[in-house]
Design an enzyme around this catalytic site. Structure first.
Site, mmCIF file in Angstrom:
data_model
loop_
_atom_site.group_PDB
_atom_site.id
_atom_site.type_symbol
_atom_site.label_atom_id
_atom_site.label_comp_id
_atom_site.label_asym_id
_atom_site.label_seq_id
_atom_site.Cartn_x
_atom_site.Cartn_y
_atom_site.Cartn_z
ATOM 1 C CG ASP A 14 -1.986 1.062 1.133
ATOM 2 O OD1 ASP A 14 -2.107 1.709 0.071
ATOM 3 O OD2 ASP A 14 -2.698 1.265 2.130
ATOM 4 C CB ALA A 15 3.423 2.024 -2.207
ATOM 5 C CE LYS A 16 -3.765 5.022 -0.439
ATOM 6 N NZ LYS A 16 -3.491 3.951 0.544
ATOM 7 N NE ARG A 17 6.370 4.677 -3.496
ATOM 8 C CZ ARG A 17 6.292 4.519 -2.175
ATOM 9 N NH1 ARG A 17 5.195 4.812 -1.521
ATOM 10 N NH2 ARG A 17 7.350 4.072 -1.490
ATOM 11 C CG ASP A 35 -2.316 6.532 2.405
ATOM 12 O OD1 ASP A 35 -3.498 6.483 2.771
ATOM 13 O OD2 ASP A 35 -1.691 5.543 2.001
#
Lengths: 271, 271
Positions: A91-94, B96
């Site tokens: 879960d890195a939201k890259r 995030d």
């Protein structure tokens, strides 16, 4: 992991629970602080205690990066310890321009390069197709794209009505679903948006959805299932803090197991 | 770094050049591959050769993460080597929910936690206010928020007309500028969008803009300056590949210096 394998695991374990390893070194029991890698020791015990009740683990990279090299070490060790029959999520939201997203894809999908090979990575949609597609070129790997998030700030832009018709999150779903398929893309939809699942399912009836926000953030599992489930289940519902910090004492692992089992039993009733 | 200090540096060096350290281990000269940390050795030589001509360095975290622990080590060593009078950017495109963005902020702003303390970090806007504000609570640190990016994919969502009036990138500018000030926020605007700078400057006349896309991506420095410059300069123009890979041979550092000097001289004429 292939879609069919994930569905098999869901049927086998009667669970679509994803456990979020948002492990904060300031919140783990004192007894672990003397070990060489307290975050890894905590994760190991949580995984051992909960793996019978979940089908997925989600590692929130921020909690590891915040500790620099020591954190990155815990991240890699935790990745290696994840059970192979569980769907793993970075879960890195890259997301960045094409040549840079290629590098992020290597970071999470190419063990020869980075030492890690997650099944999936969460990606932010703002930069569009070429920021997402590099992640889709890896076989049996998945992009989990942000659509409608669980936080307060989701109201700032995601609900803006756009000239494509519908709201921004709908444009994201409709545009992005063409970049891949329901075999290599999922979408993030926050559990705090129960009613919105009806709209979401109009656009992506078959895709799996990763659903954060049950537990500490207050979303309802029943609403998510009622409005979001499809014929293959189509849901991975994440809980992080409510499980891993179910107890702050030395019984944290047993407490996490109890909490995970409770959620799994609610899920079994829906399957 | 404070806004005034950045402006002083721009005046002193007659430059608003930011050099992007998108250092790909597959593109650095053979002679460095025998060293303990080839990426760091390459960066060190590039920094030594170019620091007279630029006011900022931008580290693209993807290129470091892709190499796992070894890459994260190169990242920290490169951060430590950056000249203190240069504005440092962690080009990480993070963002995030609130408790997680707090962790990302520690990763890039809190040396006691992560070993690094950049002046700024690039952040994606999709998740809204609570995904951005945690970065703004650090003194003299900056958020550089994506507004209008330089890549092809920017057309997928950023130009959608929204009911707030204007396009999505305009909503981002107008909403986000209230979260901070021109003392702690900048916006990313791609150089490949020359004409759009007029629109951008209507919304954020005083903010600094980080402008990628000059060089390898084909943007025009003249258009950027003509439409984007304000009374304090208000621009950091980034070039990565065109400078750091100006030569693929052993003369890479001298070639980078020549290229940086050339850009600086064009910039001096605009100041």
């Amino acid at each position: 992991m292939k879609r069919e394998q994930l569905i098999d695991q869901i049927r086998l374990k009667k669970s679509f629970l994803c456990i979020g390893l948002d492990t904060d070194i300031d919140k783990i029991p004192n007894s672990l602080l003397d070990t060489e890698d307290p975050v890894f020791e905590f994760n190991k015990k949580i995984i051992d205690a909960t793996k019978d009740f979940c089908v997925s683990y989600k590692i929130n990279t921020a909690f590891y990066e915040s500790r620099g090299l020591a954190g990155w070490t815990s991240l890699i060790k935790t990745f290696e310890y994840l059970p192979k029959d569980c769907f793993s999520i970075a879960d890195a939201k890259r997301g960045d321009i094409g040549n840079t997203s290629e590098m992020y894809a290597k970071a999470f999908f190419d063990p020869g390069s980075s030492g890690m090979s997650f099944d999936s990575v969460t990606v932010a949609p703002y930069m569009g197709a070429d920021s997402v597609k590099p992640f889709l070129s890896f076989e049996d790997k998945w992009v989990i794209l942000l659509a409608l998030t669980s936080n307060q700030g989701s109201k700032d832009f995601q609900f803006l009505t756009s000239d494509g018709g519908g709201m921004l999150f709908e444009s994201v779903l409709n545009t992005a679903k063409e970049w891949g398929s329901d075999e290599n893309m999922m979408f993030v939809v926050g559990a705090t948006r129960g009613e919105a699942f009806l709209t979401i399912r109009k656009h992506v009836p078959n895709h799996f959805l990763l659903v954060p926000g049950v537990g500490a953030q207050g979303g309802s599992l029943d609403d998510v299932c009622k409005f979001g489930m499809n014929q293959d289940c189509g849901l991975l519902v994440n809980s992080s803090r409510a499980i891993i910090y179910a107890s702050s004492g030395e019984d944290f692992a047993e407490a996490a197991r109890r909490e995970a089992k409770k959620v799994q039993q609610e899920m079994a009733a829906w399957l």
